[in-house]
Design an enzyme around this catalytic site. Structure first.
Site, PDB file in Angstrom:
ATOM      1  N   ARG A  40       0.856  -1.212   0.101  1.00  0.00           N
ATOM      2  CA  ARG A  40      -0.088  -0.015   0.015  1.00  0.00           C
ATOM      3  C   ARG A  40       0.695   1.325  -0.063  1.00  0.00           C
ATOM      4  O   ARG A  40       0.344   2.266  -0.797  1.00  0.00           O
ATOM      5  CB  ARG A  40      -1.026   0.065   1.197  1.00  0.00           C
ATOM      6  CG  ARG A  40      -2.102   1.354   1.216  1.00  0.00           C
ATOM      7  CD  ARG A  40      -2.943   1.020   2.418  1.00  0.00           C
ATOM      8  NE  ARG A  40      -4.066   1.846   2.631  1.00  0.00           N
ATOM      9  CZ  ARG A  40      -4.264   2.733   3.426  1.00  0.00           C
ATOM     10  NH1 ARG A  40      -3.685   2.645   4.671  1.00  0.00           N
ATOM     11  NH2 ARG A  40      -5.367   3.313   3.537  1.00  0.00           N
ATOM     12  N   ALA A  98      -7.043   7.139   0.236  1.00  0.00           N
ATOM     13  CA  ALA A  98      -6.952   5.751   0.183  1.00  0.00           C
ATOM     14  C   ALA A  98      -7.714   5.249   1.444  1.00  0.00           C
ATOM     15  O   ALA A  98      -7.644   5.289   2.508  1.00  0.00           O
ATOM     16  CB  ALA A  98      -5.442   5.284   0.254  1.00  0.00           C
ATOM     17  N   SER A  99      -8.823   4.416   1.050  1.00  0.00           N
ATOM     18  CA  SER A  99      -9.934   3.770   1.813  1.00  0.00           C
ATOM     19  C   SER A  99      -9.157   3.074   2.595  1.00  0.00           C
ATOM     20  O   SER A  99      -8.098   2.490   2.596  1.00  0.00           O
ATOM     21  CB  SER A  99     -11.001   2.878   1.150  1.00  0.00           C
ATOM     22  OG  SER A  99     -11.572   3.850   0.203  1.00  0.00           O
ATOM     23  N   ALA A 100      -9.807   2.648   3.949  1.00  0.00           N
ATOM     24  CA  ALA A 100      -9.052   1.825   4.801  1.00  0.00           C
ATOM     25  C   ALA A 100      -9.089   0.510   4.224  1.00  0.00           C
ATOM     26  O   ALA A 100     -10.014  -0.264   3.691  1.00  0.00           O
ATOM     27  CB  ALA A 100     -10.155   1.875   6.056  1.00  0.00           C
TER      28      ALA A 100
END
Length: 414
Positions: A40, A98-100
């Site tokens: 990520r 940036a989503s969880a």
């Protein structure tokens, strides 16, 4: 590929545990491999913003903090103000994130991709989600669209650096991308208030369209539609996620700038329905109201500069032609002052919507569904498509009030 070191490996292991705990079961081995092999942090910009106050965190200034944010199970804001610089923290608003990771992998699991599936993603953002899909499906099967040219270019560069090859298209995601279709799966990483017809038209019969949902009243929920063979789609909501609204569906309204004017003379009444019952911590109630009042939005004003008012709940239509305010005096728990202006008596409509939800047994989002007809008509339903959710009309008669809810016409002063 860039090494993340011992600290990074520890944080990644912690992230894997957090995601599995959130999902309630170990993620599929193929997705675990994607998590490990598509790091990520390689998709995050050098500067991110965290927390409700959007505090800036720079990789150069605080590399340890930056890396911890990269591998926390939490959303990280990666762009503010649509890329325009904001000097003061209070002027910042999130425009890309940036989503969880837990919601990312929940959605990937719900998408149910299979070998050979062609996938269209709406909202490339950082490119990480597209990278996970490309890792799972292989070359040439993933297309991702991003409306922001700078974000699209950056995501394409990140994907190239990690050796993944989804097609990155810069353009309006609401139109889909017919050149690479039809698709077996369409997934959006932005919320919508209406499903663009192109997404259904470009999906094969039996295919899935998975989108975060939002109403002006409440941003929450995922909608998983199955496309039929006649130009429509239908499916259930689930109680997960809150995403930023698709840019093309944004409505920029402010109470004092666009709705309330000094010359408005509202009607005054009383209500026993607490504003916190419909706009507080009960997300099920808020979700149900959003389905019934699809063009009504609300905003809290705590400690307004009004004598005798501790908190105020504002309501307004997206056309900005009607508004209401519900005041709490800071003491009473069963009587609240209501002010209403315009052709629609909004608080009366809220009361009716809340009564319907209570009468239906206080259902959560997972009992609701949505059908999209070939002409684009959206119909929400409860449990089955033959039980449509009542959508309150855009015009409504004045409230009918008993002794406890007396209305005083045209006498109010806010």
């Amino acid at each position: 590929m860039e090494s993340i070191g011992a600290e990074g490996r520890d944080t990644m292991r912690g992230l894997l545990g957090a995601v599995n705990e959130s999902l309630g079961a170990p993620m599929a081995p193929a997705w675990e491999a994607a998590l490990r092999e598509v790091p990520r942090h390689t998709f995050l910009p050098e500067k991110v913003w965290v927390g409700e106050d959007l505090v800036e965190c720079s990789r150069d200034a605080a590399p340890g903090d930056w890396l911890r944010h990269a591998y926390a199970d939490a959303a990280v804001v990666t762009q503010v103000n649509d890329g325009q610089a904001a000097a003061e923290a209070g002027e910042r608003w999130a425009s890309c994130s940036a989503s969880a990771p837990s919601i990312v992998f929940r959605m990937l699991d719900m998408l149910d991709v299979r070998p050979g599936h062609r996938v269209l993603e709406i909202g490339t953002g950082t490119g990480w989600n597209a990278g996970l899909l490309a890792h799972r499906l292989g070359a040439g099967l993933v297309t991702t669209i991003e409306v922001d040219p700078a974000l699209a270019a950056r995501a394409a560069g990140c994907l190239e650096r990690v050796g993944l090859d989804p097609e990155v298209v810069q353009g309006d995601g609401a139109r889909g991308h017919v050149a690479r279709g039809p698709y077996d799966r369409v997934v959006a990483t932005c919320s919508v208030r209406a499903v663009p017809p192109a997404w259904i038209a470009q999906t094969v019969p039996g295919g899935v369209v998975l989108v975060p949902w939002e109403s002006p009243w409440f941003c929450w929920g995922l909608l998983r539609l199955t496309v039929d063979g006649f130009g429509g789609a239908s499916g259930l909501f689930s109680p997960h996620s809150a995403f930023m609204l698709m840019r093309g569906q944004r409505v920029d309204l402010r109470i004092y700038r666009d709705v309330v004017s000094d010359d408005h003379v509202p009607d005054e009444s009383m209500t026993r329905l607490s504003p916190w019952a419909v706009a507080g911590d009960d997300w099920g109630a808020q979700f149900a109201l959003g389905l019934q009042l699809p063009d009504v939005w609300r905003a809290w004003q705590h400690e307004p500069e009004v004598e005798g008012v501790a908190s105020r709940l504002w309501l307004a239509t997206t056309e900005a032609d009607s508004w209401a305010a519900v005041d709490w005096d800071g003491a009473a728990s069963d009587r609240f002052t209501v002010w209403e202006y315009g052709p629609r008596r909004l608080w009366g409509m809220v009361e009716a919507a809340y009564d319907w939800w209570r009468g239906a047994g206080c259902p959560g989002p997972e009992r609701f569904g949505l059908s999209v007809a070939p002409d684009g008509t959206h119909v929400a339903w409860l449990d089955t498509p033959d039980q449509p959710v009542p959508v309150l009309p855009r015009s409504a008669p004045p409230r009918t009030c008993g002794p406890d809810n007396e209305v005083h016409h045209g006498t109010g002063t806010l």
